[in-house]
Motif scaffolding. Structure first.
Motif, PDB file in Angstrom:
ATOM      1  N   PRO A   1       0.812  -1.230   0.000  1.00 51.13           N
ATOM      2  CA  PRO A   1       0.000   0.000   0.000  1.00 51.13           C
ATOM      3  C   PRO A   1       0.840   1.272   0.000  1.00 51.13           C
ATOM      4  N   PHE A   2       0.321   2.293  -0.655  1.00 45.19           N
ATOM      5  CA  PHE A   2       0.892   3.641  -0.616  1.00 45.19           C
ATOM      6  C   PHE A   2      -0.034   4.540   0.190  1.00 45.19           C
ATOM      7  N   VAL A   3       0.542   5.489   0.896  1.00 48.91           N
ATOM      8  CA  VAL A   3      -0.241   6.435   1.687  1.00 48.91           C
ATOM      9  C   VAL A   3       0.246   7.851   1.387  1.00 48.91           C
ATOM     10  N   CYS A   4      -0.704   8.753   1.135  1.00 46.04           N
ATOM     11  CA  CYS A   4      -0.407  10.185   0.947  1.00 46.04           C
ATOM     12  C   CYS A   4       0.469  10.453  -0.268  1.00 46.04           C
ATOM     13  N   HIS A   5       0.156   9.815  -1.374  1.00 51.18           N
ATOM     14  CA  HIS A   5       0.896  10.089  -2.609  1.00 51.18           C
ATOM     15  C   HIS A   5      -0.092  10.330  -3.749  1.00 51.18           C
ATOM     16  N   SER A   6       0.002  11.505  -4.368  1.00 48.38           N
ATOM     17  CA  SER A   6      -0.833  11.855  -5.507  1.00 48.38           C
ATOM     18  C   SER A   6       0.034  12.501  -6.570  1.00 48.38           C
ATOM     19  N   THR A   7      -0.410  12.406  -7.829  1.00 43.78           N
ATOM     20  CA  THR A   7       0.309  13.046  -8.922  1.00 43.78           C
ATOM     21  C   THR A   7      -0.682  13.436 -10.009  1.00 43.78           C
ATOM     22  N   MET A   8      -0.196  14.119 -11.022  1.00 41.80           N
ATOM     23  CA  MET A   8      -1.031  14.575 -12.117  1.00 41.80           C
ATOM     24  C   MET A   8      -0.726  13.773 -13.375  1.00 41.80           C
ATOM     25  N   ILE A   9      -1.775  13.384 -14.097  1.00 38.79           N
ATOM     26  CA  ILE A   9      -1.632  12.725 -15.392  1.00 38.79           C
ATOM     27  C   ILE A   9      -2.235  13.640 -16.443  1.00 38.79           C
ATOM     28  N   GLU A  10      -1.467  13.951 -17.471  1.00 39.18           N
ATOM     29  CA  GLU A  10      -1.944  14.834 -18.530  1.00 39.18           C
ATOM     30  C   GLU A  10      -2.332  14.011 -19.754  1.00 39.18           C
ATOM     31  N   GLY A  11      -3.486  14.329 -20.324  1.00 38.42           N
ATOM     32  CA  GLY A  11      -3.932  13.712 -21.559  1.00 38.42           C
ATOM     33  C   GLY A  11      -4.008  14.745 -22.667  1.00 38.42           C
ATOM     34  N   VAL A  12      -4.607  14.383 -23.765  1.00 36.09           N
ATOM     35  CA  VAL A  12      -4.714  15.298 -24.910  1.00 36.09           C
ATOM     36  C   VAL A  12      -5.499  16.546 -24.546  1.00 36.09           C
ATOM     37  N   SER A  13      -6.584  16.372 -23.792  1.00 35.56           N
ATOM     38  CA  SER A  13      -7.422  17.527 -23.464  1.00 35.56           C
ATOM     39  C   SER A  13      -7.808  17.564 -21.986  1.00 35.56           C
ATOM     40  N   TYR A  14      -6.982  16.972 -21.137  1.00 36.77           N
ATOM     41  CA  TYR A  14      -7.329  16.959 -19.718  1.00 36.77           C
ATOM     42  C   TYR A  14      -6.071  16.843 -18.861  1.00 36.77           C
ATOM     43  N   ILE A  15      -6.220  17.254 -17.625  1.00 37.92           N
ATOM     44  CA  ILE A  15      -5.216  17.021 -16.585  1.00 37.92           C
ATOM     45  C   ILE A  15      -5.946  16.377 -15.425  1.00 37.92           C
TER      46      ILE A  15
ATOM     47  N   GLU B   1      -5.804  14.570 -11.620  1.00 38.47           N
ATOM     48  CA  GLU B   1      -5.071  14.260 -10.386  1.00 38.47           C
ATOM     49  C   GLU B   1      -5.461  12.862  -9.938  1.00 38.47           C
ATOM     50  N   VAL B   2      -4.471  12.023  -9.704  1.00 31.60           N
ATOM     51  CA  VAL B   2      -4.733  10.649  -9.283  1.00 31.60           C
ATOM     52  C   VAL B   2      -4.040  10.361  -7.960  1.00 31.60           C
ATOM     53  N   ARG B   3      -4.640   9.492  -7.199  1.00 32.27           N
ATOM     54  CA  ARG B   3      -4.111   9.065  -5.914  1.00 32.27           C
ATOM     55  C   ARG B   3      -3.471   7.684  -6.088  1.00 32.27           C
ATOM     56  N   LEU B   4      -2.230   7.541  -5.712  1.00 31.62           N
ATOM     57  CA  LEU B   4      -1.558   6.251  -5.813  1.00 31.62           C
ATOM     58  C   LEU B   4      -1.957   5.408  -4.606  1.00 31.62           C
ATOM     59  N   THR B   5      -2.570   4.263  -4.872  1.00 25.00           N
ATOM     60  CA  THR B   5      -3.146   3.457  -3.798  1.00 25.00           C
ATOM     61  C   THR B   5      -2.248   2.295  -3.391  1.00 25.00           C
ATOM     62  N   SER B   6      -1.739   1.554  -4.373  1.00 28.59           N
ATOM     63  CA  SER B   6      -0.918   0.385  -4.035  1.00 28.59           C
ATOM     64  C   SER B   6      -0.135  -0.080  -5.246  1.00 28.59           C
ATOM     65  N   LEU B   7       0.864  -0.893  -4.979  1.00 31.38           N
ATOM     66  CA  LEU B   7       1.695  -1.493  -6.011  1.00 31.38           C
ATOM     67  C   LEU B   7       1.601  -3.002  -5.857  1.00 31.38           C
ATOM     68  N   THR B   8       1.192  -3.706  -6.923  1.00 30.32           N
ATOM     69  CA  THR B   8       1.098  -5.166  -6.894  1.00 30.32           C
ATOM     70  C   THR B   8       2.261  -5.747  -7.685  1.00 30.32           C
ATOM     71  N   ILE B   9       3.062  -6.542  -7.003  1.00 31.88           N
ATOM     72  CA  ILE B   9       4.292  -7.076  -7.581  1.00 31.88           C
ATOM     73  C   ILE B   9       4.223  -8.590  -7.639  1.00 31.88           C
ATOM     74  N   SER B  10       4.449  -9.138  -8.816  1.00 28.32           N
ATOM     75  CA  SER B  10       4.563 -10.585  -8.987  1.00 28.32           C
ATOM     76  C   SER B  10       5.722 -10.849  -9.921  1.00 28.32           C
ATOM     77  N   ARG B  11       6.068 -12.108 -10.084  1.00 32.21           N
ATOM     78  CA  ARG B  11       7.195 -12.456 -10.942  1.00 32.21           C
ATOM     79  C   ARG B  11       7.002 -11.939 -12.365  1.00 32.21           C
ATOM     80  N   GLY B  12       5.770 -12.002 -12.860  1.00 31.25           N
ATOM     81  CA  GLY B  12       5.524 -11.672 -14.256  1.00 31.25           C
ATOM     82  C   GLY B  12       5.189 -10.228 -14.529  1.00 31.25           C
ATOM     83  N   SER B  13       4.769  -9.474 -13.500  1.00 28.98           N
ATOM     84  CA  SER B  13       4.302  -8.114 -13.788  1.00 28.98           C
ATOM     85  C   SER B  13       4.352  -7.227 -12.551  1.00 28.98           C
ATOM     86  N   VAL B  14       4.200  -5.927 -12.808  1.00 31.74           N
ATOM     87  CA  VAL B  14       4.024  -4.924 -11.758  1.00 31.74           C
ATOM     88  C   VAL B  14       2.875  -4.033 -12.191  1.00 31.74           C
TER      89      VAL B  14
END
Length: 378
Positions: A117-131, A133-146
């Motif tokens: 889990p992540f706590v108190c982490h947010s960042t901005m994602i910019e698209g073609v016509s939008y910005i 703000e997203v909250r980073l919730t958690s990171l799932t790690i396995s052998r094949g993917s993240v």
């Protein structure tokens, strides 16, 4: 960095080494691959390749960290090193070193999957016509993917095997979590290598914070919200957590690892939220004397934060334990009984043992919406 790379190209010319081991230049604390060797690492593992132009000549290179070296060793990729003296320290952080750290964690995960889990982490994602703000919730790690979970609902895959997500969103998120990975790497590694011990330690320290809350609560009038100060944030538990979230819409709820039946639901308030809460209700705060970083609390964002259609009202919502030991939720809508649906045994056991309270009601309502809304909505 560019000066170093140009010197490596000039002073250490590389012959054609097709089929030979990689050459990594050891600068003391980090390694640098240049030219075709940097290309080979990019093509094999997908680690970011850096380059720059100087007088029409393209210089390409890749920084390899100590952890990156361990990845190469575990994958059986042969390399040789050449020691390079440096006159000054060079910043070795890059997107490639973040990828290397994630690859090493993937190797440690082996055949298991871990959600950190992540706590108190947010960042901005910019698209073609939008910005956005997203909250980073958690990171799932396995052998094949993240995969990175944002806003406690959307999964964004950062890597599958050695295919990295180099879309604008993927690079933005990888770049943002670089600092988190660097700061929390040792704890994240311990979480993967010794999950039972790490969670046990969380339960012990979090239970002490919960006891501090209970002591303050017992000494305060019933209508006062009790809070425990941890570093520069405030925690409150149980019904007080539900009240804090309802009084201040930006306050988020989390699941907390504690020993015992209560203390699972906790609200986290930043200082500005604490000040705003003081304007609406009476609060009492004490210092929890917590000496560890905030992330070692292991707080997992609660599903209680999910938004739902409040015009849909369920009745007769209940949790039942089956003869098999599994738990199901039951509910009715417009006088019609809805199908029993299995839920998490951990959550079911927690709710069924709760007394009648704000916390229990909030859990039942939110769980009913999470379970049945899609089948109710046209």
């Amino acid at each position: 960095m560019q000066k170093l790379v140009k010197e490596l190209y000039k002073c250490y010319p590389m012959p054609d080494k097709a089929g030979m081991a990689l050459v990594l230049y050891n600068t003391g604390g980090m390694w640098v691959a240049i030219g075709k060797d940097a290309d080979r690492l990019y093509l094999t593992l997908g680690w970011e390749l850096s380059d720059f132009d100087d007088e029409g000549f393209i210089y390409s290179y890749m920084i390899v960290s100590t952890v990156g070296i361990k990845v190469l060793q575990q994958l059986g990729i042969e390399y040789q090193t050449i020691k390079v003296p440096l006159s000054q320290d060079i910043d070795g952080d890059s997107l490639a070193t973040t990828q290397q750290a994630l690859d090493y964690l993937r190797q440690q995960a082996d055949s298991h999957s871990f959600t950190y889990p992540f706590v108190c982490h947010s960042t901005m994602i910019e698209g073609v016509s939008y910005i956005r703000e997203v909250r980073l919730t958690s990171l799932t790690i396995s052998r094949g993917s993240v995969a990175l979970c944002i806003d406690n609902s959307e999964q964004i895959e950062l890597v599958s095997r050695y295919e990295w997500n180099f879309s604008h969103t993927g690079v933005t998120l990888l770049s943002y979590i670089s600092g988190i990975i660097k700061e929390q790497f040792a704890y994240l590694l311990a979480f993967i290598q010794s999950p039972k011990q790490t969670i046990k330690d969380q339960k012990l320290q979090n239970t002490e914070l919960y006891k501090s809350y209970l002591n303050e609560k017992a000494q305060s009038p019933a209508d006062i919200l009790a809070l425990v100060k941890v570093q520069n944030i405030f925690l409150t538990f149980d019904d007080d957590a539900i009240s804090a979230a309802s009084l201040h819409h930006s306050v988020l709820l989390y699941e907390c690892n504690v020993i015992g039946y209560r203390g699972r639901t906790v609200a986290l308030l930043e200082y500005s939220q604490y000040l705003a809460l003081q304007q609406t209700t009476a609060v009492s705060a004490i210092d929890g004397h917590y000496l560890h970083p905030l992330y070692q609390l292991g707080l997992k964002e609660s599903f209680l934060n999910h938004q739902y259609n409040q015009q849909i009202i369920y009745t007769d919502v209940a949790i039942r334990k089956c003869k098999t030991g599994d738990y199901v939720i039951t509910a009715s809508y417009n006088g019609r009984a809805l199908p029993e649906t299995f839920i998490s045994n951990t959550l079911g056991a927690y709710i069924i043992n709760l007394p009648d309270s704000k916390e229990r009601n909030a859990l039942l309502v939110s769980l009913a919406h999470q379970t049945y809304d899609k089948s109710i909505m046209p």
